[in-house]
Design a protein around this motif. Structure first.
Motif, mmCIF file in Angstrom:
data_model
loop_
_atom_site.group_PDB
_atom_site.id
_atom_site.type_symbol
_atom_site.label_atom_id
_atom_site.label_comp_id
_atom_site.label_asym_id
_atom_site.label_seq_id
_atom_site.Cartn_x
_atom_site.Cartn_y
_atom_site.Cartn_z
ATOM 1 N N LEU A 79 0.826 -1.202 0.000
ATOM 2 C CA LEU A 79 0.000 0.000 0.000
ATOM 3 C C LEU A 79 0.864 1.258 0.000
ATOM 4 C CD1 LEU A 79 -2.748 -1.086 2.562
ATOM 5 C CD2 LEU A 79 -2.757 -1.274 0.071
ATOM 6 N N ARG A 80 2.166 1.068 -0.140
ATOM 7 C CA ARG A 80 3.103 2.196 -0.145
ATOM 8 C C ARG A 80 2.819 3.142 -1.297
ATOM 9 N NH1 ARG A 80 9.308 1.256 1.322
ATOM 10 N NH2 ARG A 80 8.894 1.606 3.500
ATOM 11 N N GLY A 81 2.878 4.419 -0.988
ATOM 12 C CA GLY A 81 2.745 5.437 -2.020
ATOM 13 C C GLY A 81 1.322 5.813 -2.382
ATOM 14 N N ARG A 82 0.373 5.062 -1.947
ATOM 15 C CA ARG A 82 -1.011 5.349 -2.347
ATOM 16 C C ARG A 82 -1.530 6.636 -1.723
ATOM 17 N NH1 ARG A 82 -3.994 -0.510 -2.868
ATOM 18 N NH2 ARG A 82 -2.254 -1.564 -3.888
ATOM 19 N N THR A 83 -1.217 6.879 -0.466
ATOM 20 C CA THR A 83 -1.662 8.141 0.132
ATOM 21 C C THR A 83 -0.795 9.300 -0.353
ATOM 22 O OG1 THR A 83 -0.379 7.713 2.143
ATOM 23 C CG2 THR A 83 -2.709 7.092 2.177
ATOM 24 N N GLY A 84 0.419 8.993 -0.775
ATOM 25 C CA GLY A 84 1.275 10.029 -1.365
ATOM 26 C C GLY A 84 0.662 10.569 -2.642
ATOM 27 N N ALA A 85 0.042 9.687 -3.414
ATOM 28 C CA ALA A 85 -0.645 10.115 -4.635
ATOM 29 C C ALA A 85 -1.809 11.032 -4.308
ATOM 30 C CB ALA A 85 -1.129 8.894 -5.420
ATOM 31 N N ILE A 86 -2.486 10.765 -3.211
ATOM 32 C CA ILE A 86 -3.602 11.614 -2.775
ATOM 33 C C ILE A 86 -3.080 12.984 -2.359
ATOM 34 C CG2 ILE A 86 -5.430 11.889 -1.052
ATOM 35 C CD1 ILE A 86 -5.643 8.763 -1.047
ATOM 36 N N THR A 87 -2.000 12.994 -1.594
ATOM 37 C CA THR A 87 -1.402 14.262 -1.156
ATOM 38 C C THR A 87 -0.982 15.109 -2.353
ATOM 39 O OG1 THR A 87 -0.629 13.241 0.887
ATOM 40 C CG2 THR A 87 0.464 15.282 0.208
ATOM 41 N N LYS A 88 -0.333 14.494 -3.331
ATOM 42 C CA LYS A 88 0.123 15.236 -4.518
ATOM 43 C C LYS A 88 -1.061 15.753 -5.334
ATOM 44 C CE LYS A 88 4.628 13.108 -4.972
ATOM 45 N NZ LYS A 88 5.503 14.204 -4.760
ATOM 46 N N ALA A 89 -2.133 14.966 -5.435
ATOM 47 C CA ALA A 89 -3.318 15.415 -6.176
ATOM 48 C C ALA A 89 -3.985 16.598 -5.461
ATOM 49 C CB ALA A 89 -4.305 14.265 -6.348
ATOM 50 N N ILE A 90 -3.993 16.582 -4.135
ATOM 51 C CA ILE A 90 -4.544 17.706 -3.371
ATOM 52 C C ILE A 90 -3.706 18.952 -3.628
ATOM 53 C CG2 ILE A 90 -4.934 18.615 -1.045
ATOM 54 C CD1 ILE A 90 -5.728 15.741 -0.235
ATOM 55 N N GLN A 91 -2.389 18.789 -3.653
ATOM 56 C CA GLN A 91 -1.508 19.927 -3.931
ATOM 57 C C GLN A 91 -1.738 20.466 -5.349
ATOM 58 O OE1 GLN A 91 2.292 18.120 -3.116
ATOM 59 N NE2 GLN A 91 2.150 18.525 -0.916
ATOM 60 N N ARG A 92 -1.907 19.578 -6.320
ATOM 61 C CA ARG A 92 -2.174 20.029 -7.701
ATOM 62 C C ARG A 92 -3.493 20.788 -7.770
ATOM 63 N NH1 ARG A 92 -0.182 14.852 -8.925
ATOM 64 N NH2 ARG A 92 -2.284 14.018 -9.178
ATOM 65 N N GLY A 93 -4.511 20.291 -7.076
ATOM 66 C CA GLY A 93 -5.803 20.973 -7.050
ATOM 67 C C GLY A 93 -5.722 22.349 -6.419
ATOM 68 N N ALA A 94 -4.918 22.476 -5.384
ATOM 69 C CA ALA A 94 -4.737 23.776 -4.737
ATOM 70 C C ALA A 94 -4.007 24.732 -5.676
ATOM 71 C CB ALA A 94 -3.966 23.615 -3.433
ATOM 72 N N THR A 95 -3.037 24.224 -6.420
ATOM 73 C CA THR A 95 -2.312 25.048 -7.386
ATOM 74 C C THR A 95 -3.252 25.546 -8.485
ATOM 75 O OG1 THR A 95 -0.263 23.858 -6.961
ATOM 76 C CG2 THR A 95 -0.395 25.066 -9.036
ATOM 77 N N ARG A 96 -4.181 24.676 -8.895
ATOM 78 C CA ARG A 96 -5.171 25.056 -9.919
ATOM 79 C C ARG A 96 -6.292 25.906 -9.340
ATOM 80 N NH1 ARG A 96 -4.903 19.407 -11.162
ATOM 81 N NH2 ARG A 96 -6.834 19.193 -10.010
ATOM 82 N N LYS A 97 -6.283 26.109 -8.018
ATOM 83 C CA LYS A 97 -7.330 26.867 -7.315
ATOM 84 C C LYS A 97 -8.674 26.131 -7.314
ATOM 85 C CE LYS A 97 -4.935 30.886 -6.963
ATOM 86 N NZ LYS A 97 -3.809 30.668 -6.152
ATOM 87 N N ASP A 98 -8.616 24.782 -7.369
ATOM 88 C CA ASP A 98 -9.836 23.981 -7.262
ATOM 89 C C ASP A 98 -10.361 23.978 -5.828
ATOM 90 O OD1 ASP A 98 -9.618 23.339 -9.935
ATOM 91 O OD2 ASP A 98 -8.803 21.333 -9.578
ATOM 92 N N TRP A 99 -9.443 24.179 -4.869
ATOM 93 C CA TRP A 99 -9.780 24.218 -3.453
ATOM 94 C C TRP A 99 -8.662 24.937 -2.716
ATOM 95 C CZ3 TRP A 99 -10.032 19.149 -5.740
ATOM 96 C CH2 TRP A 99 -8.811 18.505 -5.812
ATOM 97 N N PRO A 100 -8.872 25.271 -1.441
ATOM 98 C CA PRO A 100 -7.845 25.974 -0.673
ATOM 99 C C PRO A 100 -6.589 25.112 -0.478
ATOM 100 C CG PRO A 100 -9.963 26.101 0.431
ATOM 101 C CD PRO A 100 -10.117 25.118 -0.687
ATOM 102 N N ALA A 101 -5.468 25.764 -0.262
ATOM 103 C CA ALA A 101 -4.202 25.062 -0.078
ATOM 104 C C ALA A 101 -4.192 24.202 1.181
ATOM 105 C CB ALA A 101 -3.058 26.069 -0.031
ATOM 106 N N ASP A 102 -5.012 24.545 2.164
ATOM 107 C CA ASP A 102 -5.015 23.788 3.417
ATOM 108 C C ASP A 102 -6.092 22.699 3.457
ATOM 109 O OD1 ASP A 102 -7.023 25.694 3.480
ATOM 110 O OD2 ASP A 102 -6.738 26.203 5.586
ATOM 111 N N MET A 103 -6.500 22.222 2.285
ATOM 112 C CA MET A 103 -7.507 21.167 2.209
ATOM 113 C C MET A 103 -6.966 19.889 2.863
ATOM 114 S SD MET A 103 -10.502 20.494 1.259
ATOM 115 C CE MET A 103 -11.167 21.360 -0.113
ATOM 116 N N PRO A 104 -7.710 19.303 3.798
ATOM 117 C CA PRO A 104 -7.230 18.087 4.457
ATOM 118 C C PRO A 104 -7.375 16.867 3.551
ATOM 119 C CG PRO A 104 -9.424 18.618 5.225
ATOM 120 C CD PRO A 104 -9.006 19.739 4.305
ATOM 121 N N ALA A 105 -6.532 15.892 3.763
ATOM 122 C CA ALA A 105 -6.646 14.634 3.010
ATOM 123 C C ALA A 105 -7.945 13.940 3.430
ATOM 124 C CB ALA A 105 -5.455 13.743 3.303
ATOM 125 N N PRO A 106 -8.632 13.297 2.496
ATOM 126 C CA PRO A 106 -9.898 12.642 2.851
ATOM 127 C C PRO A 106 -9.714 11.361 3.660
ATOM 128 C CG PRO A 106 -9.400 12.285 0.540
ATOM 129 C CD PRO A 106 -8.365 13.232 1.059
#
Length: 145
Positions: A79-106
């Motif tokens: 299961l290694r790296g799977r939550t890392g992919a979530i973290t990176k996707a949240i960061q990309r969304g924040a960069t695109r302004k899809d949501w705030p930068a401090d959005m918590p991981a689900p």
């Protein structure tokens, strides 16, 4: 005066405030909460293995995705790296302004607090407030909306 917009993309909210003619005078805060549209955007930006964690957690009433359900039929899949992919996707969304930068991981990986050394996760926990939101987002995606 207080105006609350829910389930509205951040750029549309900014446009609506600009239409009021006071966008520069009003304190505009975008809450770091998951909405169905934000959750769907996140899910569309994730690899299948990471989506499976969120799907499993959202399917459970208590938001629990046990590791054994995600490790495959032989129980050996990493299961290694799977939550890392979530973290990176949240960061990309924040960069695109899809949501705030401090959005918590689900989801958060859960470990035994009594074992200080390296260990495999026992599963993933989704906050109770996120479960219905991500269920609705999954339904939306599965229906291709």
């Amino acid at each position: 005066m207080r105006i609350v917009l829910e389930e509205v993309p951040d750029d549309l909210a900014r446009e609506l405030f600009a239409l009021l003619g006071q966008a520069d005078k009003l304190p505009v805060a975008f809450t770091p909460e998951w909405t169905v549209s934000r959750a769907a955007a996140l899910l569309r930006d994730l690899p299948t293995a990471a989506v499976e964690i969120i799907r499993t957690a959202a399917a459970a009433d208590d938001g629990w995705a046990p590791a054994e359900a995600l490790r495959g039929p032989d129980g050996k899949a990493s299961l290694r790296g799977r939550t890392g992919a979530i973290t990176k996707a949240i960061q990309r969304g924040a960069t695109r302004k899809d949501w705030p930068a401090d959005m918590p991981a689900p989801v958060q990986a859960q470990y035994d607090p009594n074992i200080p050394a390296f260990q495999r996760t026992s599963g993933f926990r989704m906050h109770a407030d996120c479960v219905p939101v991500f269920r609705a987002a999954i339904e939306r995606i599965d229906a291709n909306v």
